[in-house]
Design an enzyme around this catalytic site. Structure first.
Site, PDB file in Angstrom:
ATOM      1  N   GLY A 289       0.782  -1.228   0.000  1.00 34.24           N
ATOM      2  CA  GLY A 289       0.000   0.000   0.000  1.00 34.24           C
ATOM      3  C   GLY A 289       0.817   1.283   0.000  1.00 34.24           C
ATOM      4  O   GLY A 289       0.304   2.351   0.347  1.00 34.24           O
TER       5      GLY A 289
ATOM      6  N   GLU B 291       8.519   4.703  -6.356  1.00 32.11           N
ATOM      7  CA  GLU B 291       9.503   3.724  -6.835  1.00 32.11           C
ATOM      8  C   GLU B 291      10.933   4.235  -6.648  1.00 32.11           C
ATOM      9  O   GLU B 291      11.802   4.069  -7.506  1.00 32.11           O
ATOM     10  CB  GLU B 291       9.260   3.396  -8.318  1.00 32.11           C
ATOM     11  CG  GLU B 291       7.849   2.929  -8.638  1.00 32.11           C
ATOM     12  CD  GLU B 291       7.552   1.497  -8.199  1.00 32.11           C
ATOM     13  OE1 GLU B 291       8.440   0.862  -7.572  1.00 32.11           O
ATOM     14  OE2 GLU B 291       6.436   1.041  -8.461  1.00 32.11           O
TER      15      GLU B 291
ATOM     16  N   CYS C 270       7.622 -17.756   5.181  1.00 34.44           N
ATOM     17  CA  CYS C 270       7.228 -18.323   3.886  1.00 34.44           C
ATOM     18  C   CYS C 270       8.094 -17.812   2.746  1.00 34.44           C
ATOM     19  O   CYS C 270       8.037 -18.354   1.633  1.00 34.44           O
ATOM     20  CB  CYS C 270       5.766 -18.001   3.601  1.00 34.44           C
ATOM     21  SG  CYS C 270       4.624 -18.684   4.835  1.00 34.44           S
TER      22      CYS C 270
END
Ligand code: ZN
Length: 186
Positions: free
Chosen positions: A21, A89, A180
């Site tokens: 987000g 970015e 994970c």
């Protein structure tokens, strides 16, 4: 964060994994500044051309016009009349982005920077560590692990490509928690 700079500037950094987000939050802060009648602009590096070339687009489809720049110096040149400068970015810029953000803040501008803190190997990404050190305000966002549902701080690449910069979305990345996350072997 909702204050108006008065005779001072500052740097806000929004970092986190893919799908956490960051861009949504960047757009939200810029919109609020616009409502406060401030002059705003959002930059992003030319390398990121997903979805549309001259917009920043969040994963939930918030969208705002942005200016593509080839390097960090261009941001300085184009920000003279701006009060609030967004940079999306930021991990794709080189180290010069840090000095550019500092220069902007020093000339009483509010700088809001969003970027990936780690790459697909789980390593610090480009100038982000230095930007996080310079930040007056720092937020680290988490996504949700697609495997187990825990808070996720890692960006798992689901292809074998070993380059650091591979532009993609849900087609080649997914959010994973620490347990994970499976970093590439080399
Ligand atoms: Zn997990």
């Amino acid at each position: 964060m909702t204050l108006t700079p008065k005779d001072t500037g500052w740097i806000e950094v929004i970092c986190g994994s893919m799908f956490s987000g960051k861009t949504e939050e960047l757009i939200r802060r810029i919109r609020r500044a616009e409502i406060a009648k401030m002059n705003t602009i959002i930059f992003k590096p030319q390398i990121d051309d997903r979805f549309s070339s001259n917009h920043v687009v969040s994963h939930n489809q918030s969208k705002r016009e942005s200016k593509l720049v080839k390097n960090a110096q261009d941001i300085l040149d184009l920000s003279a009349n701006m009060d609030v400068i967004g940079i999306d970015e930021a991990q794709f810029f080189d180290g010069e982005i840090v000095d550019v953000c500092k220069s902007l803040a020093k000339t009483n501008k509010r700088v809001v920077v969003a970027g990936l803190d780690t790459d697909f190997r789980g390593e610090p990404f480009g100038p982000m560590p230095a930007l996080m050190c310079e930040a007056d305000y720092l937020d680290k966002f988490r996504a949700i692990c697609v495997i187990c549902g825990n808070p996720a701080s890692c960006s798992q690449r689901t292809t074998k490509n070993a380059q650091q910069v591979v532009i993609g979305e849900a087609d080649i990345y997914e959010a994973r928690c620490r347990n994970c996350f499976e970093p590439p072997e080399n």
